[in-house]
Write a protein that holds these residues in place. Sequence first.
Motif: not given
Length: 413
Positions: A362-377, A401-413
Amino acid sequence: MDKALVLEFKELSFHLRNVLEGSTEDTAQIRKLTVQRDNVISRIRMLPGYSRFLLPPLFSDLQKAAEGGPVIIVNASQYSCDALIILSAQDPVHLRLDISRAEVSEWSTELQSITKDAGSSDDCLERNKIVGILRELWQHIIAPIVKALKGLIRPHSRIWWCPTAEFTLLPLHAAGSYVKSGDNLSYFYISSYTPTLAALIRARQQVPRDASFPHFVAIGQGNPGTGKKLPRVAAELRDVAQSVMATPHFTSLADSDATVKQALDALSRHEWLHLACHGLPDREKPFDSSFAMYDGPLTITNIIHLQRPPLHNPEFAFLSACHTTVGHAFSPDEAIHLAAAMQFSGFRSVIGSMWSVDDKVVGQIVSAFYENMFDRSGRLDCTRAAVALHKAVRKLRKQIPIEQQIVFIHIGV
């Protein structure tokens, strides 16, 4: 709305319910109270903004859910399995799916069995069976929907899944052929989920606080009072802190500081949340589902009843915990699970998990995720969450592994 009118409606509704539930049925009293209550409802509907009070929404209102992209409702019944593509400015598109409810139920049951211990790094999962189910989903459900979508929206657009019945326990976002040069849904569109059309509409309508000054809290509980320890929680919180270090208002709660009381206090004062702990779904009593804190469970009921100060509208929650999107055992489409609770309590955008999360991955996913949570400003933007998750999974596809690639989903806007 006028307080006296609200009080009158509540009192009449209370009295009517008591009479209906009474041992003797007083038809004259029921008729009298019903007429009085209907009169109050009529007066309420005359007020600005309340014309649809206690009436089902118009379809034109529900179409607002698709303003950011189509919403695909998938349903399984004894008669047929169907998909309904909701669009913002044209009639919905209906697709009859070449699959039976029994088959959908069988895949759902099998997947739950395969992934029940998915969070254990030393557990050898039957990954070929997972891929087999994802291929079945692609062939019988998702491929026909993608074919219809190609004539409606551009490639790489966002789409929202609104699954019902047995479909709620299936990873529709991960469907694909999983063969070289084959097609996967993620090659065409970026998937999100919503428990209901109304929930997505509410999330779109919430006015965010000034994004220049987000309040971010990371709560981690690696040593809960009950349950096994999560040794990598501290490292995950450090990764989150480093990823959002540009955020001026950052708070971290861990171990003995991560109590139920302090977590609720932090939730009431912060718009952004990262939660790393055990998720404890209760499929028989979904409102008792909880997150494991130092001194006990932080329940769905606690979260829903949370009172927030003015202007502290919650924006985003990353639930780095197990089983945060599992609902009721006998009514899986009843959207009372941990991730949905976060959305219903006000969070516009939520990341949740479909089954156990591997603490080592999960630590790898979290780090890679937050890299893309900032807008251009350089500001945090909760509407980037679906794309950020999509990019994180794509980046790590060959490493986890495949089951960890697909475990997280996004809900909402």
